[in-house]
Write an enzyme that holds these catalytic residues in place. Structure first.
Site, short mmCIF file in Angstrom:
data_model
loop_
_atom_site.label_atom_id
_atom_site.label_comp_id
_atom_site.label_asym_id
_atom_site.label_seq_id
_atom_site.Cartn_x
_atom_site.Cartn_y
_atom_site.Cartn_z
N ASP A 39 0.84 -1.20 0.00
CA ASP A 39 0.00 0.00 0.00
C ASP A 39 0.88 1.25 0.00
OD1 ASP A 39 -2.07 1.84 0.29
OD2 ASP A 39 -3.14 0.61 1.74
N ASP A 40 0.67 2.13 -0.99
CA ASP A 40 1.40 3.40 -1.07
C ASP A 40 2.89 3.23 -1.36
OD1 ASP A 40 -1.04 4.45 -0.36
OD2 ASP A 40 -0.26 5.76 1.22
N CYS A 79 -6.47 4.28 -3.04
CA CYS A 79 -6.68 2.88 -2.65
C CYS A 79 -7.96 2.29 -3.24
CB CYS A 79 -6.72 2.77 -1.12
SG CYS A 79 -5.20 3.35 -0.31
N HIS A 133 -10.38 -2.10 -0.48
CA HIS A 133 -10.55 -0.88 0.30
C HIS A 133 -11.95 -0.93 0.89
CE1 HIS A 133 -9.31 3.10 1.55
NE2 HIS A 133 -10.46 3.61 1.15
N ASP A 343 -0.53 -0.66 -4.89
CA ASP A 343 -1.77 -0.08 -5.43
C ASP A 343 -1.56 1.29 -6.10
OD1 ASP A 343 -1.31 1.25 -3.03
OD2 ASP A 343 -3.35 1.00 -2.27
N HIS A 344 -0.55 2.02 -5.69
CA HIS A 344 -0.21 3.31 -6.32
C HIS A 344 1.07 3.82 -5.68
CE1 HIS A 344 -1.92 4.81 -2.62
NE2 HIS A 344 -3.06 4.21 -2.92
#
Length: 560
Positions: A39-40, A79, A133, A343-344
């Site tokens: 995540d992130d 997310c 999410h 995810d990004h």
């Protein structure tokens, strides 16, 4: 252009490869899949070269076993939207999740998700951590520990007394006796949700507690437990590692890897936002997904934040290493597909921004590694391969189904990556397309990035000669052809008649004649999380009058 699923141009090659896959696989049972998401996590991993000091030995070694997609991008840099696209195989036009302001369980309550798709084809599915999410458990045969971003701080300990808020001072002090710490550890005033009775997540520092008190350690423990069990069906094992998502708290030894006084800060160009549209400046400076760059710098916390983010990446990498070690020691080592993705991305001061949800490289670029099963590899596959062709997380679903030899849904919007597993330089005519809220799109090919905002304003960057995206070339006439070519890939969402910029507001006009949706003012324009049309009826009336009087037909409108 409406993003739809197109028949693969290498159909004959892929069909032959899949025949090989199915033949080799079914002789020893269908492949399992280990599906890991961070995540992130931006491109600050060793093999992507995003930061020269980062230590990610396990991600780096995994890349040596499979294919590393060095130009991989998220579908939505938030997310909810990113995960909705990845798990459904549908782009935002078709699943209507453009950011954290929407949820897939509301826009498509009956959507078929990857785990359920595989379960319907004979797989047993397990999940743990942050995979979706929102609600995760019902989508799997069995779900282990979910995630809690605050651990080792308990939910009760996150609550701030109103008396503390009313005390005054530059920031609200929240003491936790059990841990002997006072939050926020970074001693910064909050830019978001001022007056909130819940602690601020835009925080970093050392909480010296055992690994088992951190959420990702518990989720990995469950994953390892599953790898040590026997099954009479092939399995899907999903692991959602929460870090490096804020708050940036991980076990102390990972913080010790990166003394703040010696970490290298991202290279920043002063005045970087001068040549971008006004709305783009808002995307950069608004404190939406994190605090602001201005506050971080003024309070002397930039280096500490960078250090803590890197520590969180190394912690997440170590957790992945534990899982890979368990897999390699298990009976499933040779018959398991491994997919690892984030995810990004995440900004750490670039473009005066902290967090995600921009159309620029730090927000959209992600790690993506695919390792085919050892006993069912595509013809031509070579471990340790890299490809710089643009791909997105939307492409993962069809790729998984192809490698597993599973029946593939016809409505999937992505493109199978099997041709790139076979040949990293294969013909590939698919740019990476990212949505940043309704009406705003970022198009990335092997050299260029083109951004068109919902109000019609634009940016163009030559990443080959300007990797930091410091020079907006959209007004340069010599690149008109590039803009025209990339513009052809802009998706069209016919659910919406107009996207309107009106000062600090964003209006979305439904095509079916439903009432206008209004978002704003200021930073609320970004996430589209709360319709304020009833609160600002005069703004709605002015927008309606303008559209009617001027007989506007174009979809993107900027009213000044």
């Amino acid at each position: 252009m409406i993003m739809t699923n197109n028949r693969c141009p290498w159909f004959g090659i892929v069909a032959a490869s899949l025949l090989f896959l199915v033949t080799g696989t079914f002789a020893q049972g269908k492949p399992n899949i280990l599906y890991v998401t961070f995540d992130d996590m931006n491109d600050w991993v060793g093999v992507l070269g995003g930061h020269p000091q980062i230590q990610t030995p396990h991600i780096d070694r995994l890349a040596e076993r499979g294919v590393l997609f060095t130009n991989a991008h998220c579908v939505v840099p938030a997310c909810s939207g990113s995960r909705a696209a990845n798990w459904t195989g549908l782009n935002p036009v078709n699943n209507q999740v453009y950011g954290n302001g929407q949820r897939i369980e509301r826009t498509m309550p009956d959507a078929v998700m990857l785990p359920k798709d595989l379960e319907n084809q004979g797989y047993v599915t397990f999940g743990t951590g942050k995979l979706f999410h929102g609600n995760n458990e019902a989508r799997f045969t069995e779900y282990g520990p979910t995630y809690n971003k605050w651990w080792p701080i308990t939910s009760k300990e996150t609550k701030i007394l109103k008396s503390a808020i009313q005390t005054g001072g530059p920031y609200v002090k929240h003491y936790i006796p059990r841990l002997g710490i006072t939050l926020p550890l970074n001693k910064m005033p909050r830019d978001r949700n001022k007056g909130s009775t819940t602690i601020e997540s835009f925080d970093w520092g050392i909480i010296d507690r055992p690994d088992e008190e951190f959420t990702d350690t518990l989720c990995v423990n469950y994953t390892i437990e599953k790898l040590n069990q026997k099954y009479d069906k092939p399995f899907f094992l999903g692991l959602g590692i929460y870090r490096p998502h804020q708050p940036l708290w991980v076990p102390k030894r990972f913080h010790d890897l990166y003394p703040s006084e010696s970490v290298q800060l991202p290279e920043i160009y002063q005045g970087d936002l001068r040549d971008v549209p006004e709305i783009a400046q808002g995307f950069g400076r608004y404190a939406v997904t994190s605090g602001s760059h201005k506050t971080t710098v003024e309070w002397g916390q930039w280096r500490n934040a960078v250090s803590a983010y890197m520590a969180s990446i190394s912690y997440a990498d170590a957790q992945l290493g534990r899982v890979l070690e368990a897999l390699d020691a298990s009976p499933y080592a040779d018959n398991t597909l491994i997919v690892v993705w984030s995810d990004h991305g995440w900004h750490l001061g670039e473009k005066e921004h902290w967090g995600k949800f921009t159309g620029w490289e730090p927000s959209t670029r992600v790690p993506l590694i695919i390792v085919p099963p050892k006993n069912a590899q595509p013809q031509g596959f070579k471990p340790g391969t890299r490809t710089n062709l643009p791909v997105t997380l939307l492409d993962v679903y069809p790729t998984v189904m192809d490698i597993l030899g599973a029946k593939k849904r016809k409505d999937l919007d992505g493109h199978s990556l099997v041709p790139l597993l076979m040949n990293p330089n294969a013909e590939w005519d698919h740019p990476a397309i990212t949505a940043i809220g309704r009406g705003t799109w970022s198009i990335r090919d092997s050299q260029w990035r083109f951004i068109q905002y919902f109000d019609g304003t634009r940016e163009l960057y030559d990443l080959e000669n300007d990797p930091e995206e410091w020079r907006n070339l959209v007004q340069d006439k010599q690149f008109i052809g590039v803009v025209k070519r990339l513009s052809k890939h802009l998706p069209v969402d016919n659910n919406w008649k107009h996207f309107v910029r009106y000062g600090e507001f964003k209006a979305i006009v439904p095509a079916d004649g439903s009432p206008i949706l209004l978002y704003g003012p200021a930073e609320s324009i970004i996430y589209e999380s709360k319709d304020v049309s009833k609160k600002y009826p005069d703004v709605v009336k002015k927008i309606e009058a303008y559209l009617k009087e001027n007989k506007i037909s174009r979809q993107r409108v900027n009213i000044n």
